[in-house]
Design an enzyme around this catalytic site. Structure first.
Site: not given
Length: 297
Positions: A13, A204, A206, A237, A246
């Protein structure tokens, strides 16, 4: 002592949207350093179209250097049967599939409705279970969407429940654009926990608005004990305007250690790893802890 698990998502990611080519040797050293830091689950890559995500084209080569039968788990993201074929050939023990709680995000991201996206996973789930492969589920946009705005907690609960019912051993709830606050996270989790046991959930987050660590604290207070994070705060993203990466793994570890929670992570080694990958990418870590503790001598 209470325990919590951090799932490291930096090698996948965190790196997938980097523009410049990252050498295979750098990716391999990153994964190895993360394992040496004490992380037990490291998302090592993704079997996706190299046309759309060229940074993940060497996932099989990365996996070939790792001990896939050892104590560290190296899951990979798999969007379809082709990806599962590649994962099985590589010898992985765990894969991840992904859905969204926002219809608009699902359409923009993978050109499918939420229902259609989950339908695509039925074959993947069945085949993975037959092969003894564990499957983890991701839900994007659990608080807000760049196209729809605020996302209703009941929608998150519906998608999480479907992934859990399909056989995902764990469902990771992602604040993809980092707009969440502790109060919103608490409301979302209350809805989801009515359909999925809290021990099967992960957070999860950000850090777009600097709320990721606060949201993790709120999720921890609600009973969540697994959190995704990305070393040096890598990633972001691509579909969300202004969304930063993140939450940094070292920031999460510092929080949990401060709460008296055991993570198995050596923070000094982790910080050194953050500086290693930041240097490789030609920029400073996006992490408060990395800067506070400084570059290792």
């Amino acid at each position: 002592m209470d325990k919590a698990r951090i799932v490291e998502v930096g090698p996948r990611d965190g790196l997938q949207n980097e523009k410049g080519v990252i050498p295979l040797a750098t990716k391999v050293e990153l994964v190895q350093r993360l394992a040496e830091s004490g992380l037990s689950t490291i998302e090592a890559g993704a079997f996706v179209s190299p046309k759309w995500v060229p940074q993940m084209a060497d996932t099989a080569a990365v996996l070939a250097t790792l001990d896939l039968g050892g104590p560290v788990h190296y899951p990979v993201l798999v969007p379809n049967d082709w990806g599962l074929d590649a994962a099985l050939e590589a010898g992985v023990r765990e894969i991840a599939v992904f859905g969204a709680a926002s219809e608009a995000f699902s359409q923009k991201n993978i050109n499918a409705t939420i229902s259609e996206s989950l339908k695509r996973f039925e074959s993947v789930m069945h085949r993975a279970q037959q092969a003894g492969i564990r499957v983890r589920g991701y839900v994007s946009c659990v608080v807000g969407c760049p196209y729809e705005g605020e996302v209703a907690p009941r929608k998150v609960a519906e998608v999480a429940a479907e992934l859990h019912a399909m056989g995902c051993y764990e469902v990771s709830l992602g604040d993809t654009i980092g707009v969440g606050t502790p109060r919103q996270v608490q409301a979302m989790l209350e809805a989801v926990m009515r359909t999925v046991p809290v021990e099967r959930l992960a957070g999860h987050f950000h850090d777009t608005y600097g709320m990721a660590v606060a949201n993790i604290h709120a999720a921890y207070a609600a009973g969540v004990r697994t959190f995704d994070a990305s070393v040096a705060g890598l990633g972001g993203c691509p579909y969300a305007q202004g969304a930063s990466g993140n939450v940094a793994t070292e920031d999460v570890a510092y929080l949990l250690h401060g709460l008296g929670v055991e993570t198995g992570i050596d923070l000094s080694r982790l910080v050194a790893t953050a500086w290693f990958i930041a240097d490789a990418l030609g920029r400073a870590p996006a992490s408060r802890v990395a800067h506070a503790l400084g570059r290792p001598a």
